[in-house]
Each structure stands twice: as structure tokens, then as C-alpha cells.
Write a protein that holds these residues in place. Structure first.
Motif, PDB file in Angstrom:
ATOM      1  N   ASN A 101       0.849  -1.197   0.000  1.00 16.01           N
ATOM      2  CA  ASN A 101       0.000   0.000   0.000  1.00 16.01           C
ATOM      3  C   ASN A 101       0.885   1.248   0.000  1.00 16.01           C
ATOM      4  O   ASN A 101       0.566   2.261   0.599  1.00 16.01           O
ATOM      5  CB  ASN A 101      -0.987   0.010   1.179  1.00 16.01           C
ATOM      6  CG  ASN A 101      -0.298   0.044   2.533  1.00 16.01           C
ATOM      7  OD1 ASN A 101       0.927   0.050   2.630  1.00 16.01           O
ATOM      8  ND2 ASN A 101      -1.087   0.073   3.599  1.00 16.01           N
ATOM      9  N   VAL A 103       2.261   4.377  -1.523  1.00 20.75           N
ATOM     10  CA  VAL A 103       1.829   5.385  -2.489  1.00 20.75           C
ATOM     11  C   VAL A 103       2.807   6.553  -2.439  1.00 20.75           C
ATOM     12  O   VAL A 103       3.162   7.030  -1.362  1.00 20.75           O
ATOM     13  CB  VAL A 103       0.400   5.871  -2.184  1.00 20.75           C
ATOM     14  CG1 VAL A 103      -0.006   6.965  -3.164  1.00 20.75           C
ATOM     15  CG2 VAL A 103      -0.589   4.702  -2.253  1.00 20.75           C
ATOM     16  N   ASN A 110       5.577   0.809 -10.052  1.00 18.45           N
ATOM     17  CA  ASN A 110       5.459  -0.451 -10.781  1.00 18.45           C
ATOM     18  C   ASN A 110       6.432  -0.544 -11.946  1.00 18.45           C
ATOM     19  O   ASN A 110       7.001  -1.613 -12.203  1.00 18.45           O
ATOM     20  CB  ASN A 110       4.019  -0.636 -11.272  1.00 18.45           C
ATOM     21  CG  ASN A 110       3.819  -1.980 -11.957  1.00 18.45           C
ATOM     22  OD1 ASN A 110       3.658  -2.053 -13.170  1.00 18.45           O
ATOM     23  ND2 ASN A 110       3.841  -3.051 -11.185  1.00 18.45           N
ATOM     24  N   ARG A 124      -1.583  -3.366  -5.549  1.00 17.73           N
ATOM     25  CA  ARG A 124      -1.389  -2.185  -4.694  1.00 17.73           C
ATOM     26  C   ARG A 124      -2.729  -1.732  -4.111  1.00 17.73           C
ATOM     27  O   ARG A 124      -3.698  -1.515  -4.834  1.00 17.73           O
ATOM     28  CB  ARG A 124      -0.746  -1.049  -5.475  1.00 17.73           C
ATOM     29  CG  ARG A 124      -0.716   0.286  -4.731  1.00 17.73           C
ATOM     30  CD  ARG A 124       0.315   1.211  -5.320  1.00 17.73           C
ATOM     31  NE  ARG A 124       1.673   0.772  -4.995  1.00 17.73           N
ATOM     32  CZ  ARG A 124       2.776   1.292  -5.531  1.00 17.73           C
ATOM     33  NH1 ARG A 124       2.694   2.246  -6.430  1.00 17.73           N
ATOM     34  NH2 ARG A 124       3.970   0.841  -5.167  1.00 17.73           N
ATOM     35  N   GLN A 126      -4.909   1.173  -2.345  1.00 16.67           N
ATOM     36  CA  GLN A 126      -4.938   2.631  -2.278  1.00 16.67           C
ATOM     37  C   GLN A 126      -6.109   3.077  -1.404  1.00 16.67           C
ATOM     38  O   GLN A 126      -7.013   2.297  -1.104  1.00 16.67           O
ATOM     39  CB  GLN A 126      -5.120   3.218  -3.683  1.00 16.67           C
ATOM     40  CG  GLN A 126      -4.066   2.813  -4.687  1.00 16.67           C
ATOM     41  CD  GLN A 126      -4.518   3.134  -6.098  1.00 16.67           C
ATOM     42  OE1 GLN A 126      -5.631   2.824  -6.492  1.00 16.67           O
ATOM     43  NE2 GLN A 126      -3.641   3.770  -6.866  1.00 16.67           N
ATOM     44  N   GLY A 131      -4.685   8.143  -5.481  1.00 14.27           N
ATOM     45  CA  GLY A 131      -3.569   8.047  -4.552  1.00 14.27           C
ATOM     46  C   GLY A 131      -3.754   8.783  -3.250  1.00 14.27           C
ATOM     47  O   GLY A 131      -2.915   8.669  -2.348  1.00 14.27           O
ATOM     48  N   TYR A 192      -0.387  -5.684 -13.010  1.00 12.93           N
ATOM     49  CA  TYR A 192      -0.380  -4.606 -12.031  1.00 12.93           C
ATOM     50  C   TYR A 192      -1.831  -4.271 -11.735  1.00 12.93           C
ATOM     51  O   TYR A 192      -2.558  -3.765 -12.590  1.00 12.93           O
ATOM     52  CB  TYR A 192       0.357  -3.385 -12.568  1.00 12.93           C
ATOM     53  CG  TYR A 192       0.387  -2.202 -11.607  1.00 12.93           C
ATOM     54  CD1 TYR A 192       0.622  -2.406 -10.240  1.00 12.93           C
ATOM     55  CD2 TYR A 192       0.202  -0.911 -12.064  1.00 12.93           C
ATOM     56  CE1 TYR A 192       0.661  -1.324  -9.368  1.00 12.93           C
ATOM     57  CE2 TYR A 192       0.252   0.179 -11.193  1.00 12.93           C
ATOM     58  CZ  TYR A 192       0.481  -0.039  -9.847  1.00 12.93           C
ATOM     59  OH  TYR A 192       0.520   1.023  -8.973  1.00 12.93           O
ATOM     60  N   SER A 193      -2.268  -4.554 -10.521  1.00 10.01           N
ATOM     61  CA  SER A 193      -3.656  -4.321 -10.122  1.00 10.01           C
ATOM     62  C   SER A 193      -3.686  -3.327  -8.976  1.00 10.01           C
ATOM     63  O   SER A 193      -2.959  -3.477  -7.992  1.00 10.01           O
ATOM     64  CB  SER A 193      -4.320  -5.637  -9.690  1.00 10.01           C
ATOM     65  OG  SER A 193      -5.629  -5.401  -9.199  1.00 10.01           O
ATOM     66  N   GLU A 194      -4.511  -2.311  -9.119  1.00  8.20           N
ATOM     67  CA  GLU A 194      -4.695  -1.317  -8.064  1.00  8.20           C
ATOM     68  C   GLU A 194      -6.114  -1.453  -7.514  1.00  8.20           C
ATOM     69  O   GLU A 194      -7.081  -1.546  -8.273  1.00  8.20           O
ATOM     70  CB  GLU A 194      -4.487   0.090  -8.624  1.00  8.20           C
ATOM     71  CG  GLU A 194      -3.088   0.323  -9.182  1.00  8.20           C
ATOM     72  CD  GLU A 194      -3.021   1.578 -10.029  1.00  8.20           C
ATOM     73  OE1 GLU A 194      -2.467   2.584  -9.541  1.00  8.20           O
ATOM     74  OE2 GLU A 194      -3.532   1.555 -11.159  1.00  8.20           O
TER      75      GLU A 194
END
Length: 407
Positions: A101, A103, A110, A124, A126, A131, A192-194
Motif C-alpha cells: 500500500n 503510495v 510499478n 497495490r 490505495q 492516490g 499490475y492491479s490497483e
């Protein structure tokens, strides 16, 4: 710990609830989870509830991070950052999985990570998608839950003590990791997953239809105290002062409740007088106060033990109100196989949980309580192949934390 994810290694660099919940979930399914903290611990390391009235080990931190290996690194130093990057992008088929986490740290962006390992799986957490920071209690307020919680007469918002969106986000993170592993296995590509806490909360209330209802009505849902919205369900006091929650969502549950309370004749007359059918869930909701008034004497004439026996015999849907101390007493009596004692080095043993997922009928072990930084040397040697001399140099330069002298 053994389990279906045995052999998978995950690096976790996250604090508070969502990220650690994801790592704990994966660890209890057998993954080897390496948790990275700053030297001295992150902002959640001593968070309450904690042992010895708040001065001992954190029940919160040790339980959410059980079953993981803990290392501490000075992430403000160049060498410390290099260690974190190397651990996250270490080679291997079951490696290269990072949950964080973090930021605003360019060194951990990434693209920096994937330059070292293109097939990295990076999830990640958030607060907001842009952000900005957020926590469960702030996003819960923004999606309107406190405005519809509480008694009918209330005018101020009522916060919920359970960080539900944090927990759901944590499980969403573990789902994202597993989905990304499946994709990487099929395509060789990284992911890459947010996942933003605010998005999870917004999706939750939208998917339940609550926003659609507000849009149609042009206003928030009214508060109804302990009544179940849209159906019949409310609490009743028994003769000994204890309370039970009774719910009738289905026609079968309604029939069971009417039968056990001996109120068939009363409700038949009520249906005729109002021209209604109480097997209809909407009608039970509309007449909820009248129904509760009819049922109330039955509960007040019986103590909670008798109420429990008779409701169970009728297969009615109900639950007893009790405090967490009552749950502890039941655990001590062996009533909750999900729960387990968690020995701590500083303070009385905590109570934690095994995975609620029973795998082939087995719950598995909960995992041992971590000790901050206790696994630093082992992880650096095993994952990065550092020698004793190299690890000693890192200690001398305070790039990694010293092991706790009480171990």
C-alpha cells in the motif's frame, strides 16, 4: 504452513488492515509470506487492542500478521531500498508476487519493479484511485452508511465499528493475486492491479441496490433502528433481560415464527383486517411494528434459555445478543473450533482465528504470532543468497533491524 498455495512466495509491504488481511489469507492457504516493515515497526505495529492494557504486544498486529515471516529494513537508505526491490522481484516460477500500500514512493513504482522482473504480479492497495489517503471510517461516511444507521429518532450519523471495507478490500487483494497467478501461468505476463478502498465501498453499496433506491426516491433510506430493512426482523427482550434477534425472510421462516409463538389466529385476523398477506416479505416489513407488538409478550413470558430451545425446535431463524466476553467464554469451553490461542512473548495469549475456509474438511493451523524483524537474517540468506558476512555488514550499517534480544 501447508495448504493449496504451498510453494508460493509473496512479499507484503503494507500496514493496517487491508494489505495484511490479504497476506494473512494467502499465508493460511499455505503461501510463504514475507512481511517487510521499517526498523522499529510501521504505524500499525503497536496499534490497539494491545496486551497489558496497551503497553504489551499488539493483539491487532500479531493476529493480522500471523503465519508470516517478518523482516525490518531501513527503506530510507539506498541499500535498504535495494533489498526491498530484490526481494519483491526475486526470480522463480512461484515468486515475484508483491502486495503493498505504498503510495508516492517513486523508487517502488510499478515500472521500476517491472524493469527488474517484467512478469511481476503487483497488487497495490490505495485509499482513493488518485492516490489520496483514506481509511475505512472515512470512505464509509462518504458512501452514506452512517446516515441510515441508528435509531429512528436519530439526526446525527452513527459510525459502524467494524472496518468492513478494509476486510473486503483485503479479500479482494487476495483474489487479485490468485487471478493474476492464473493469468501469468497461461500467458507469461505480469499484472499490475490497483484496488482503492473507496472503490470497494462504492461498489458495495451500488451492488446491493442501495444507490438505485436513493436515486428513485430522491432521498436516503429512513433509519429503522434494529429492524431489518425490507423484511421482518427485530430484537426482543426475554424475561431474564437477555435479548434475541429474530428474522423471517422467507415464507417458511415466517410460518415457523408464527407457529412457535402460537399467534396464527392473531395474524390471520390481522391479514383479514388489513387486507394483506403476511407471507409476502414486503407486507411483513410494512407492518413490522404491529407484528413486533404481537410477538413481544411471547418473549417476555419466557427466559432466554426457553426461548432458545423453542425457537430451535421450530427451526426459526434467530440469534442471541451477547458480548465478546461471552464469545471468549464459549471459546474457552471448546465451542468454537475456528478460534485458537495465540501465544505472545509480551502479554497474555491472544485469541485469533484459523482460516474460515475449510479445505477438504480441515481448517488448518492459524499460524504463529510474528516477532518484528525476527526472520530478517533467514530471509536475506534464503531469498537473496547473502552470506553471514554480508548480513553482518547490513546490521552494522543499520540497513536492517537488529533481532529482538528477547528471542
Amino acid at each position: 504452513m501447508g495448504g493449496p498455495l504451498e510453494g508460493l512466495r509473496v512479499v507484503e509491504c503494507a500496514s493496517f488492515v487491508a494489505g495484511p488481511t490479504a497476506g494473512m489469507t494467502l499465508a493460511q492457504l499455505g503461501a510463504s509470506v514475507i512481511r517487510i516493515d521499517p526498523i522499529g515497526g510501521g504505524p500499525d505495529h503497536a496499534r490497539w487492542p494491545a496486551a497489558n492494557g496497551g503497553t504489551g504486544d499488539s493483539y491487532y498486529w500479531t493476529s493480522l500478521n500471523k503465519g508470516k515471516r517478518s523482516i525490518t529494513v531501513d527503506m530510507r537508505s539506498e541499500r535498504g531500498r535495494e533489498l526491498v526491490l530484490a526481494l519483491a522481484t526475486a526470480p522463480g516460477d512461484d515468486r515475484g508476487v508483491l502486495v503493498d500500500n505504498v503510495v508516492g514512493r517513486r523508487w517502488m513504482a510499478n515500472d521500476v519493479l517491472t524493469a527488474r522482473r517484467p512478469d511481476l504480479i503487483h497488487v497495490r492497495v490505495q485509499g482513493y484511485p488518485d492516490g489520496r489517503p483514506a481509511v475505512d471510517y472515512t470512505v464509509n461516511a462518504e458512501v452514506g452508511i452512517p446516515a441510515i444507521t441508528g435509531g429512528e429518532e436519530g439526526a446525527t450519523p452513527v459510525n459502524h465499528v467494524l472496518p468492513a471495507w478494509d476486510l473486503i478490500t483485503g479479500l479482494s487483494v487476495s483474489t487479485a493475486v490468485l487471478a493474476a497467478l492464473h493469468q501469468r501461468e497461461r500467458t507469461g505476463q505480469g499484472v499490475y492491479s490497483e484496488i482503492a478502498l473507496s472503490d470497494v465501498a462504492l461498489a458495495g453499496v451500488a451492488n446491493l441496490g442501495w444507490l438505485s433506491e436513493a436515486a428513485e426516491n430522491g432521498r436516503d433510506r429512513p433509519r429503522h433502528g434494529n429492524h431489518v430493512y425490507g423484511s421482518f426482523g427485530v430484537d426482543f427482550a426475554c424475561s431474564d433481560g437477555k435479548r434475541v434477534m429474530v428474522v423471517a425472510l422467507t415464507p417458511g421462516q415466517w410460518k415457523a415464527l408464527v407457529s412457535v409463538t402460537g399467534t396464527e389466529t392473531v395474524f390471520a385476523a390481522l391479514e383479514q383486517a388489513f387486507g394483506t398477506d403476511l407471507t409476502d416479505e414486503t407486507e411483513r416489513y410494512r407492518l413490522r411494528d404491529t407484528i413486533a407488538a404481537v410477538l413481544k409478550p411471547w418473549f417476555l413470558e419466557r427466559d432466554s434459555a426457553v426461548v432458545a430451545e423453542e425457537l430451535d425446535r421450530a427451526r426459526a431463524l434467530w440469534g442471541r445478543y451477547q458480548g465478546m466476553a461471552d464469545v471468549v467464554t464459549a471459546h474457552r469451553g471448546g465451542e468454537h473450533p475456528l478460534l485458537a490461542d495465540l501465544p505472545l512473548r509480551d502479554g497474555p495469549a491472544g485469541i485469533t482465528a484459523r482460516s474460515p475456509l475449510r479445505w477438504n474438511g480441515e481448517r488448518g493451523e492459524p499460524g504463529a504470532a510474528p516477532v518484528l524483524g525476527a526472520d530478517t537474517d533467514q530471509v536475506l540468506a534464503e531469498v537473496l543468497g547473502l552470506s553471514d558476512a554480508e548480513i553482518g555488514e547490513l546490521h552494522d550499517q543499520q540497513v536492517v533491524g537488529e533481532r529482538d534480544p528477547r528471542q
